[in-house]
Design a protein around this motif. Structure first.
Motif, PDB file in Angstrom:
ATOM      1  N   ALA B 103       0.953  -1.245  -0.037  1.00 45.63           N
ATOM      2  CA  ALA B 103      -0.215  -0.136  -0.080  1.00 45.63           C
ATOM      3  C   ALA B 103       1.033   1.273   0.084  1.00 45.63           C
ATOM      4  O   ALA B 103       0.514   2.194  -0.562  1.00 45.63           O
ATOM      5  CB  ALA B 103      -0.967   0.170   1.130  1.00 45.63           C
ATOM      6  N   VAL B 104       2.112   1.269   0.638  1.00 50.16           N
ATOM      7  CA  VAL B 104       2.806   2.468   0.767  1.00 50.16           C
ATOM      8  C   VAL B 104       3.553   2.612  -0.590  1.00 50.16           C
ATOM      9  O   VAL B 104       3.754   3.654  -1.104  1.00 50.16           O
ATOM     10  CB  VAL B 104       3.894   2.160   2.108  1.00 50.16           C
ATOM     11  CG1 VAL B 104       4.939   3.301   2.028  1.00 50.16           C
ATOM     12  CG2 VAL B 104       3.360   2.075   3.219  1.00 50.16           C
ATOM     13  N   CYS B 105       3.889   1.421  -1.071  1.00 52.13           N
ATOM     14  CA  CYS B 105       4.486   1.474  -2.722  1.00 52.13           C
ATOM     15  C   CYS B 105       3.702   2.108  -3.447  1.00 52.13           C
ATOM     16  O   CYS B 105       4.246   2.689  -4.525  1.00 52.13           O
ATOM     17  CB  CYS B 105       4.717  -0.048  -3.176  1.00 52.13           C
ATOM     18  SG  CYS B 105       6.304  -0.617  -2.206  1.00 52.13           S
ATOM     19  N   LYS B 106       2.392   1.738  -3.392  1.00 58.63           N
ATOM     20  CA  LYS B 106       1.380   2.588  -4.256  1.00 58.63           C
ATOM     21  C   LYS B 106       1.478   3.906  -4.259  1.00 58.63           C
ATOM     22  O   LYS B 106       1.219   4.752  -5.344  1.00 58.63           O
ATOM     23  CB  LYS B 106       0.094   1.833  -4.018  1.00 58.63           C
ATOM     24  CG  LYS B 106       0.024   0.540  -5.087  1.00 58.63           C
ATOM     25  CD  LYS B 106      -1.359  -0.212  -4.865  1.00 58.63           C
ATOM     26  CE  LYS B 106      -1.195  -1.602  -5.213  1.00 58.63           C
ATOM     27  NZ  LYS B 106      -1.750  -2.743  -4.587  1.00 58.63           N
ATOM     28  N   GLN B 129       9.748 -11.612  -0.525  1.00 56.25           N
ATOM     29  CA  GLN B 129       9.050 -12.169  -1.434  1.00 56.25           C
ATOM     30  C   GLN B 129       7.672 -12.062  -1.491  1.00 56.25           C
ATOM     31  O   GLN B 129       7.315 -11.913  -2.619  1.00 56.25           O
ATOM     32  CB  GLN B 129       9.365 -13.811  -0.862  1.00 56.25           C
ATOM     33  CG  GLN B 129      10.799 -14.321  -1.037  1.00 56.25           C
ATOM     34  CD  GLN B 129      11.434 -13.946   0.372  1.00 56.25           C
ATOM     35  OE1 GLN B 129      11.030 -13.016   1.156  1.00 56.25           O
ATOM     36  NE2 GLN B 129      12.315 -14.769   0.415  1.00 56.25           N
ATOM     37  N   MET B 130       7.125 -11.969  -0.637  1.00 60.61           N
ATOM     38  CA  MET B 130       5.587 -11.589  -0.340  1.00 60.61           C
ATOM     39  C   MET B 130       5.365 -10.310  -1.096  1.00 60.61           C
ATOM     40  O   MET B 130       4.170 -10.412  -1.906  1.00 60.61           O
ATOM     41  CB  MET B 130       4.847 -11.591   0.804  1.00 60.61           C
ATOM     42  CG  MET B 130       4.727 -13.132   1.427  1.00 60.61           C
ATOM     43  SD  MET B 130       4.020 -12.960   3.162  1.00 60.61           S
ATOM     44  CE  MET B 130       4.031 -14.790   3.340  1.00 60.61           C
ATOM     45  N   LEU B 131       5.866  -9.187  -0.978  1.00 59.89           N
ATOM     46  CA  LEU B 131       5.709  -7.885  -1.286  1.00 59.89           C
ATOM     47  C   LEU B 131       5.911  -7.956  -2.835  1.00 59.89           C
ATOM     48  O   LEU B 131       5.250  -7.385  -3.547  1.00 59.89           O
ATOM     49  CB  LEU B 131       6.590  -6.713  -0.764  1.00 59.89           C
ATOM     50  CG  LEU B 131       6.760  -5.471  -1.055  1.00 59.89           C
ATOM     51  CD1 LEU B 131       5.502  -4.819  -0.875  1.00 59.89           C
ATOM     52  CD2 LEU B 131       7.966  -4.592  -0.587  1.00 59.89           C
ATOM     53  N   SER B 132       7.148  -8.659  -3.185  1.00 59.67           N
ATOM     54  CA  SER B 132       7.387  -8.789  -4.738  1.00 59.67           C
ATOM     55  C   SER B 132       6.032  -9.282  -5.494  1.00 59.67           C
ATOM     56  O   SER B 132       5.826  -9.014  -6.487  1.00 59.67           O
ATOM     57  CB  SER B 132       8.747  -9.419  -5.001  1.00 59.67           C
ATOM     58  OG  SER B 132       8.618 -10.621  -5.835  1.00 59.67           O
ATOM     59  N   ALA B 133       5.634 -10.648  -4.739  1.00 55.07           N
ATOM     60  CA  ALA B 133       4.550 -11.091  -5.539  1.00 55.07           C
ATOM     61  C   ALA B 133       3.374 -10.129  -5.577  1.00 55.07           C
ATOM     62  O   ALA B 133       2.387 -10.152  -6.440  1.00 55.07           O
ATOM     63  CB  ALA B 133       4.253 -12.452  -4.720  1.00 55.07           C
ATOM     64  N   LEU B 134       3.005  -9.372  -4.326  1.00 61.73           N
ATOM     65  CA  LEU B 134       1.939  -8.541  -4.167  1.00 61.73           C
ATOM     66  C   LEU B 134       1.943  -7.481  -5.265  1.00 61.73           C
ATOM     67  O   LEU B 134       1.129  -6.974  -6.017  1.00 61.73           O
ATOM     68  CB  LEU B 134       1.727  -8.059  -3.134  1.00 61.73           C
ATOM     69  CG  LEU B 134       1.105  -8.791  -1.890  1.00 61.73           C
ATOM     70  CD1 LEU B 134       1.274  -8.149  -0.540  1.00 61.73           C
ATOM     71  CD2 LEU B 134      -0.294  -9.262  -2.208  1.00 61.73           C
ATOM     72  N   TRP B 137       6.504  -7.188  -8.909  1.00 63.53           N
ATOM     73  CA  TRP B 137       7.804  -6.613  -9.134  1.00 63.53           C
ATOM     74  C   TRP B 137       8.680  -7.812  -9.151  1.00 63.53           C
ATOM     75  O   TRP B 137       8.757  -8.689  -8.463  1.00 63.53           O
ATOM     76  CB  TRP B 137       8.155  -5.519  -8.276  1.00 63.53           C
ATOM     77  CG  TRP B 137       7.329  -4.340  -8.530  1.00 63.53           C
ATOM     78  CD1 TRP B 137       6.563  -3.931  -9.394  1.00 63.53           C
ATOM     79  CD2 TRP B 137       7.528  -3.082  -7.702  1.00 63.53           C
ATOM     80  NE1 TRP B 137       6.018  -2.659  -9.252  1.00 63.53           N
ATOM     81  CE2 TRP B 137       6.536  -2.166  -8.144  1.00 63.53           C
ATOM     82  CE3 TRP B 137       8.263  -2.878  -6.477  1.00 63.53           C
ATOM     83  CZ2 TRP B 137       6.460  -1.096  -7.489  1.00 63.53           C
ATOM     84  CZ3 TRP B 137       7.990  -1.499  -5.745  1.00 63.53           C
ATOM     85  CH2 TRP B 137       7.130  -0.548  -6.627  1.00 63.53           C
ATOM     86  N   PRO B 138       9.877  -7.729  -9.939  1.00 62.72           N
ATOM     87  CA  PRO B 138      11.097  -8.852  -9.905  1.00 62.72           C
ATOM     88  C   PRO B 138      11.354  -8.807  -8.407  1.00 62.72           C
ATOM     89  O   PRO B 138      11.453  -7.697  -7.690  1.00 62.72           O
ATOM     90  CB  PRO B 138      11.977  -8.301 -10.972  1.00 62.72           C
ATOM     91  CG  PRO B 138      11.549  -6.882 -11.254  1.00 62.72           C
ATOM     92  CD  PRO B 138      10.313  -6.580 -11.078  1.00 62.72           C
ATOM     93  N   PRO B 173      10.907  -1.051 -11.299  1.00 62.95           N
ATOM     94  CA  PRO B 173      11.042  -1.209  -9.912  1.00 62.95           C
ATOM     95  C   PRO B 173      11.287  -2.805  -9.381  1.00 62.95           C
ATOM     96  O   PRO B 173      10.605  -3.532 -10.183  1.00 62.95           O
ATOM     97  CB  PRO B 173       9.842  -0.378  -9.419  1.00 62.95           C
ATOM     98  CG  PRO B 173       8.815  -0.666 -10.268  1.00 62.95           C
ATOM     99  CD  PRO B 173       9.781  -0.513 -11.590  1.00 62.95           C
ATOM    100  N   ALA B 174      11.752  -2.851  -8.454  1.00 63.23           N
ATOM    101  CA  ALA B 174      12.073  -4.207  -8.041  1.00 63.23           C
ATOM    102  C   ALA B 174      12.172  -4.178  -6.523  1.00 63.23           C
ATOM    103  O   ALA B 174      12.462  -3.065  -5.830  1.00 63.23           O
ATOM    104  CB  ALA B 174      13.610  -4.783  -8.628  1.00 63.23           C
ATOM    105  N   VAL B 175      12.263  -5.568  -5.836  1.00 63.99           N
ATOM    106  CA  VAL B 175      12.171  -5.637  -4.387  1.00 63.99           C
ATOM    107  C   VAL B 175      13.709  -6.482  -4.224  1.00 63.99           C
ATOM    108  O   VAL B 175      13.927  -7.521  -4.762  1.00 63.99           O
ATOM    109  CB  VAL B 175      11.082  -6.625  -3.894  1.00 63.99           C
ATOM    110  CG1 VAL B 175      11.234  -6.512  -2.470  1.00 63.99           C
ATOM    111  CG2 VAL B 175       9.879  -5.953  -4.271  1.00 63.99           C
TER     112      VAL B 175
END
Lengths: 78, 251
Positions: B103-106, B129-134, B137-138, B173-175
């Protein structure tokens, strides 16, 4: 009191909070050294040196403990 | 280019861990808390990218109680420009953390999200890992080197894997999650902590971000590891042999 003395003491106490064996023993030692030393250029230089050593010690202790817990392997070389 | 760094307030690595008497968790009252060492490495990497002129802004985000402000101040003392605290009570599971960060990333629209590979309290190693999936992003986990190319459009990330190094190339963008050997974090000095108090710190709540942080996992019991029993001293070699034969039954 020379404000530089106070500043140095504060700095040392700040880094001392992360000293591996706790700050209390370190504080006693520091107090004794501060009371004994005159506020000379030489003392300040030594104080700065001790500060840098403490910073390095705190970092190294943290790195080694974390490494022991999370990766026991040797760093991979290319 | 904006870099978002997620940080966590954890029990200090040097503090002695005590389990609560009722077995509901770990005692955190009057225990020294500090910035998670892996998050420290992530902050350092972001600050170095800023100093190299690649990034323009470093934003630190933390999810936790009010006291997490101190952790954010440490991150800002290390060089982050501003911070956001998402105030929560109690334990927040990695999925909820990832959703909050998403949500913050958005709203922040960072070009890169840097995280520590895991926190030293829960040892979950899931959030990145979860953030990247949500975010779709790579991801590059356990990074030991991060190099930006093409004017910050792609990243080359070296990761330590079993028996060697793996280099990944990804578009931003990537994580990216930081491993122990990514860099040597600088010390948050007293003058810098003082200066960090002037840097802006925004506060948000999970409801403002529209994220349900209710835990899907229930902790049944937390137990300390069993204590090692004390050894004994033997008087003679004969006694030792006898004990090894009859008591330990090893020879």
């Amino acid at each position: 009191m020379d404000p530089k003395v106070r500043q140095l003491y504060k700095k040392l106490i700040w880094v001392g909070r992360d000293y591996p064996s706790g700050i209390s023993a370190l504080r006693e030692k520091m107090k004794a050294v501060f009371q004994k030393s005159a506020a000379s250029e030489e003392s300040f230089a030594r104080g700065e040196f001790v500060y840098k050593e403490l910073e390095a010690l705190v970092y190294l202790h943290k790195y080694r403990s974390i490494r022991k817990r999370y990766d026991s392997g040797e760093p991979v070389k290319e | 280019m904006r870099i978002l760094v997620a940080v966590k307030r954890v029990i200090d690595y040097a503090a002695k861990i005590r389990v609560k008497a009722d077995g509901s968790g770990v005692e955190t009252k009057s225990v020294k808390m500090s910035l998670n060492p892996f998050c420290e490495i992530a902050v350092e990497e972001a600050v170095r990218l800023k100093e190299a002129g690649v990034a323009s802004e470093v934003v630190a985000v933390s999810i936790g109680p009010k006291q997490s402000q101190d952790t954010l101040r440490t991150a800002m003392a290390m060089g982050a420009d501003r911070a956001t605290l998402i105030e929560t009570d109690g334990d927040v599971q990695p999925l909820a953390v990832a959703k909050l960060l998403a949500a913050v990333c958005k709203t922040e629209e960072p070009s890169m999200v840097l995280l520590g590979k895991q926190a030293i309290d829960g040892d979950n190693n899931q959030t990145a890992q979860m953030l990247s999936a949500l975010m779709r992003w790579p991801q590059a986990t356990f990074a030991s080197e991060v190099v930006l190319e093409n004017e910050g459009k792609t990243a080359l990330v070296t990761r330590e894997i079993d028996g060697g190094l793996e280099t990944l190339k990804m578009s931003l963008p990537a994580v990216i999650s930081a491993d122990l050997r990514l860099n040597e974090p600088r010390y948050a000095t007293l003058p810098n902590i003082m200066k960090a108090k002037k840097k802006p710190l925004a506060k948000l709540s999970p409801t403002e971000l529209g994220v349900d942080i209710a835990s899907k996992i229930k902790t049944l019991k937390v137990e300390p590891p069993s204590v090692r029993e004390a050894g004994i001293k033997v008087a003679s070699v004969d006694e030792l042999c006898e004990k090894l034969k009859n008591e330990a039954k090893v020879i």
